[in-house]
Design a protein around this motif. Sequence first.
Motif, mmCIF file in Angstrom:
data_model
loop_
_atom_site.group_PDB
_atom_site.id
_atom_site.type_symbol
_atom_site.label_atom_id
_atom_site.label_comp_id
_atom_site.label_asym_id
_atom_site.label_seq_id
_atom_site.Cartn_x
_atom_site.Cartn_y
_atom_site.Cartn_z
ATOM 1 N N LEU A 1 0.900 -1.181 -0.075
ATOM 2 C CA LEU A 1 -0.112 0.029 -0.054
ATOM 3 C C LEU A 1 0.916 1.221 -0.043
ATOM 4 C CD1 LEU A 1 -2.884 -0.990 2.470
ATOM 5 C CD2 LEU A 1 -3.056 -0.518 0.082
ATOM 6 N N GLY A 2 2.009 1.160 0.375
ATOM 7 C CA GLY A 2 3.162 2.309 0.351
ATOM 8 C C GLY A 2 3.735 2.534 1.504
ATOM 9 N N ASN A 3 5.234 2.388 1.172
ATOM 10 C CA ASN A 3 5.898 2.630 2.529
ATOM 11 C C ASN A 3 5.749 3.873 3.380
ATOM 12 O OD1 ASN A 3 7.291 0.057 2.123
ATOM 13 N ND2 ASN A 3 8.796 0.983 0.721
ATOM 14 N N GLU A 4 5.368 4.954 2.612
ATOM 15 C CA GLU A 4 4.990 6.070 3.367
ATOM 16 C C GLU A 4 4.048 5.955 4.369
ATOM 17 O OE1 GLU A 4 4.482 5.687 0.156
ATOM 18 O OE2 GLU A 4 6.064 6.828 -1.127
ATOM 19 N N LEU A 5 3.015 5.237 3.852
ATOM 20 C CA LEU A 5 1.899 4.812 5.062
ATOM 21 C C LEU A 5 2.410 4.225 6.073
ATOM 22 C CD1 LEU A 5 -1.187 4.539 5.790
ATOM 23 C CD2 LEU A 5 -1.113 2.291 4.562
ATOM 24 N N PHE A 6 3.234 3.369 5.863
ATOM 25 C CA PHE A 6 3.611 2.230 7.270
ATOM 26 C C PHE A 6 4.771 3.114 7.901
ATOM 27 C CE2 PHE A 6 2.014 -0.946 4.337
ATOM 28 C CZ PHE A 6 0.940 -1.295 5.496
ATOM 29 N N ALA A 7 5.690 4.095 7.405
ATOM 30 C CA ALA A 7 6.692 4.869 8.002
ATOM 31 C C ALA A 7 5.779 5.957 9.110
ATOM 32 C CB ALA A 7 7.320 5.686 6.959
ATOM 33 N N GLN A 8 4.651 6.295 8.514
ATOM 34 C CA GLN A 8 3.865 7.277 9.560
ATOM 35 C C GLN A 8 3.275 6.507 10.480
ATOM 36 O OE1 GLN A 8 3.507 10.620 9.455
ATOM 37 N NE2 GLN A 8 4.482 10.802 7.118
ATOM 38 N N LEU A 9 2.876 5.205 10.450
ATOM 39 C CA LEU A 9 2.019 4.446 11.323
ATOM 40 C C LEU A 9 2.959 3.863 12.548
ATOM 41 C CD1 LEU A 9 -0.686 2.549 9.257
ATOM 42 C CD2 LEU A 9 -0.928 4.794 10.591
ATOM 43 N N LEU A 10 3.939 3.379 12.045
ATOM 44 C CA LEU A 10 4.900 2.598 12.606
ATOM 45 C C LEU A 10 6.101 3.298 13.605
ATOM 46 C CD1 LEU A 10 5.502 -0.371 10.468
ATOM 47 C CD2 LEU A 10 3.643 -0.098 11.998
ATOM 48 N N ASP A 11 7.035 2.994 14.446
ATOM 49 C CA ASP A 11 7.839 3.491 15.104
ATOM 50 C C ASP A 11 9.262 3.373 14.138
ATOM 51 O OD1 ASP A 11 9.804 1.314 16.221
ATOM 52 O OD2 ASP A 11 7.681 0.808 16.683
ATOM 53 N N GLU A 12 10.028 3.887 14.644
ATOM 54 C CA GLU A 12 11.519 3.928 13.927
ATOM 55 C C GLU A 12 12.116 2.492 13.821
ATOM 56 O OE1 GLU A 12 14.798 4.752 17.506
ATOM 57 O OE2 GLU A 12 12.780 6.137 17.272
ATOM 58 N N THR A 13 11.596 1.571 14.469
ATOM 59 C CA THR A 13 11.906 0.230 14.106
ATOM 60 C C THR A 13 11.200 -0.440 12.956
ATOM 61 O OG1 THR A 13 10.639 -0.972 15.547
ATOM 62 C CG2 THR A 13 12.524 -0.162 16.475
ATOM 63 N N MET A 14 10.174 0.223 12.399
ATOM 64 C CA MET A 14 9.586 -0.206 11.226
ATOM 65 C C MET A 14 9.033 -1.727 11.670
ATOM 66 S SD MET A 14 8.655 2.036 9.085
ATOM 67 C CE MET A 14 8.456 1.375 7.711
ATOM 68 N N MET A 15 8.593 -2.155 13.071
ATOM 69 C CA MET A 15 8.019 -3.577 13.430
ATOM 70 C C MET A 15 6.627 -3.305 13.176
ATOM 71 S SD MET A 15 10.595 -5.385 13.384
ATOM 72 C CE MET A 15 9.727 -6.762 13.900
ATOM 73 N N TYR A 16 5.868 -4.187 12.286
ATOM 74 C CA TYR A 16 4.601 -4.138 12.056
ATOM 75 C C TYR A 16 4.134 -5.329 12.670
ATOM 76 C CZ TYR A 16 0.099 -3.482 9.446
ATOM 77 O OH TYR A 16 -1.157 -3.277 9.140
ATOM 78 N N GLN B 1 -2.511 11.687 14.244
ATOM 79 C CA GLN B 1 -1.615 12.377 14.015
ATOM 80 C C GLN B 1 -1.010 12.583 12.439
ATOM 81 O OE1 GLN B 1 1.506 11.969 16.952
ATOM 82 N NE2 GLN B 1 0.095 11.419 18.646
ATOM 83 N N ALA B 2 -1.101 11.753 11.678
ATOM 84 C CA ALA B 2 -0.731 11.788 10.383
ATOM 85 C C ALA B 2 -1.818 11.982 9.296
ATOM 86 C CB ALA B 2 0.115 10.467 9.972
ATOM 87 N N ARG B 3 -2.929 12.290 9.937
ATOM 88 C CA ARG B 3 -3.966 12.526 8.790
ATOM 89 C C ARG B 3 -3.708 13.694 7.524
ATOM 90 N NH1 ARG B 3 -8.339 10.172 11.519
ATOM 91 N NH2 ARG B 3 -9.916 10.748 9.737
ATOM 92 N N ASP B 4 -3.156 14.577 8.030
ATOM 93 C CA ASP B 4 -2.832 15.747 7.011
ATOM 94 C C ASP B 4 -1.639 15.244 6.055
ATOM 95 O OD1 ASP B 4 -4.563 17.262 7.955
ATOM 96 O OD2 ASP B 4 -3.431 18.477 9.222
ATOM 97 N N SER B 5 -0.729 14.552 6.529
ATOM 98 C CA SER B 5 0.531 13.823 5.814
ATOM 99 C C SER B 5 0.142 12.742 4.746
ATOM 100 C CB SER B 5 1.512 13.492 6.847
ATOM 101 O OG SER B 5 2.645 12.888 6.158
ATOM 102 N N LEU B 6 -0.822 11.987 5.406
ATOM 103 C CA LEU B 6 -1.514 11.032 4.642
ATOM 104 C C LEU B 6 -2.080 11.376 3.310
ATOM 105 C CD1 LEU B 6 -2.284 8.438 7.434
ATOM 106 C CD2 LEU B 6 -0.388 8.242 5.771
ATOM 107 N N ARG B 7 -3.031 12.393 3.678
ATOM 108 C CA ARG B 7 -3.588 13.188 2.506
ATOM 109 C C ARG B 7 -2.842 13.432 1.389
ATOM 110 N NH1 ARG B 7 -5.861 16.714 5.244
ATOM 111 N NH2 ARG B 7 -7.597 15.534 6.232
ATOM 112 N N ALA B 8 -1.517 14.140 1.816
ATOM 113 C CA ALA B 8 -0.725 14.338 0.904
ATOM 114 C C ALA B 8 0.089 13.478 0.081
ATOM 115 C CB ALA B 8 0.149 15.341 1.492
#
Length: 427
Positions: A138-153, A356-363
């Motif tokens: 779905l996009g690495n940008e999405l998961f980078a916004q949702l997850l922490d710096e470890t990128m553990m999902y 918190q990322a709603r505006d960023s995700l819209r972009a």
Amino acid sequence: MNGPLTRGSSRLLVPLLQRIRGGTLEVCGPDGTQTFGRADATEGRTPLHARVTIHHPDVARRLLRSGSIGLGQAYADGWWDTEDLTSVLRLAYRSVAPTHAIRDRFHRAVRPILDPIARRRPPDLARDRHNIQSHYDLGNELFAQLLDETMMYSSAVFETPGASLAQASRTKLDRLAAALDLSPQDHVLEIGTGWGGFAVYAASTYGCRVTTTTISTEQYEYARARVRAAGLDHLVTVLPDDYRTIDATFDKIVAIEMIEAVDWREYDTFFERCRAMLTDDGVVVLQAIVVPDRAFERTKRRTDFIKAAIFPGGCLPSVGALTTAANAHTMTLTHVQDYGIHYAETLRRWRSNLHQARDSLRAHGYDERFKRLWEFYFSYCEAGFDERYISVVQLRYSNRPQAAEHSFPARSMPTVEPMDSEARAAV
């Protein structure tokens, strides 16, 4: 009595809502407000209260037609709202729970008839790859916004209520490493790379070699770049391959919340391949979202919101179902650790990040419907963990019979107790 559920198909919902237990639900609409349920404790749990506002007259029809799928899709479409989505869904879990025992007995009874028919479906690597990519690409940008710096999902482990999500993710990695008993001499296969978090952690912390494989294109590219940036090309190999096509031998195998993407008809294949790829004294460690053994026959056949809208082809296993398949290939379950309540907290953190990322995700092109769909997804799962309808466990399977006498090896881990209400409030 005037109220929002006095017309058309909405009236059909009233008998269902009158069965609400463990709390109360206010339903508000243009024609008034109705309250359902009782503020009684259910199996010792604190009563809940939630309020929903109906914006569209066809919410009831969608719910009656397709259950949680319709409820989630209607929420994504903005047909109803609430200030406490998780409590609404927890009330739903509590209200349907009394029906589970009868349904579970029915599905166990029909298993000898239905399983042979269902097993006629042949394996399909292309279908499995498509299912994985439909979510993880779905996009690495999405998961980078949702997850922490470890990128553990996957579920974190909160040793203290004040731990950050990144700290709790690293605690989870520490516990997986202890289960594997990692050392510089090990060559580890990771089935399901994610965004490279475990591979980078294991190689940089323990000096072991890691071969990690994913059938997500986005994850593959991200993990390769992450390994290069960490200067770990000499220790970590990232493959774009299905685990069933790998022909090599490893000391240890780990799969972190990957088994949920494996259809129940493929559990035998999963452990057959793991056993074939392991050394004689090797171990397999899984972190898995699980349902109770008694519920497995029912849930493996049921298509709910998650299967329909989020993870196509998904199937939550039970510990018993996995262990039966492992035993068939001479692998013994030697340790179980439950972290279910910690997944509820992890999901709360992800849901907060989503807001918190709603505006960023819209972009980045993720519209309001997508964000509401994922809000429902996170709350739906959070409610399941909070109500102990589902849980998450770390399991270790060994080829060594004597290993059954041991828990985790030398780097043993303290038991993590479920967080009480005061601890949750402090997080």
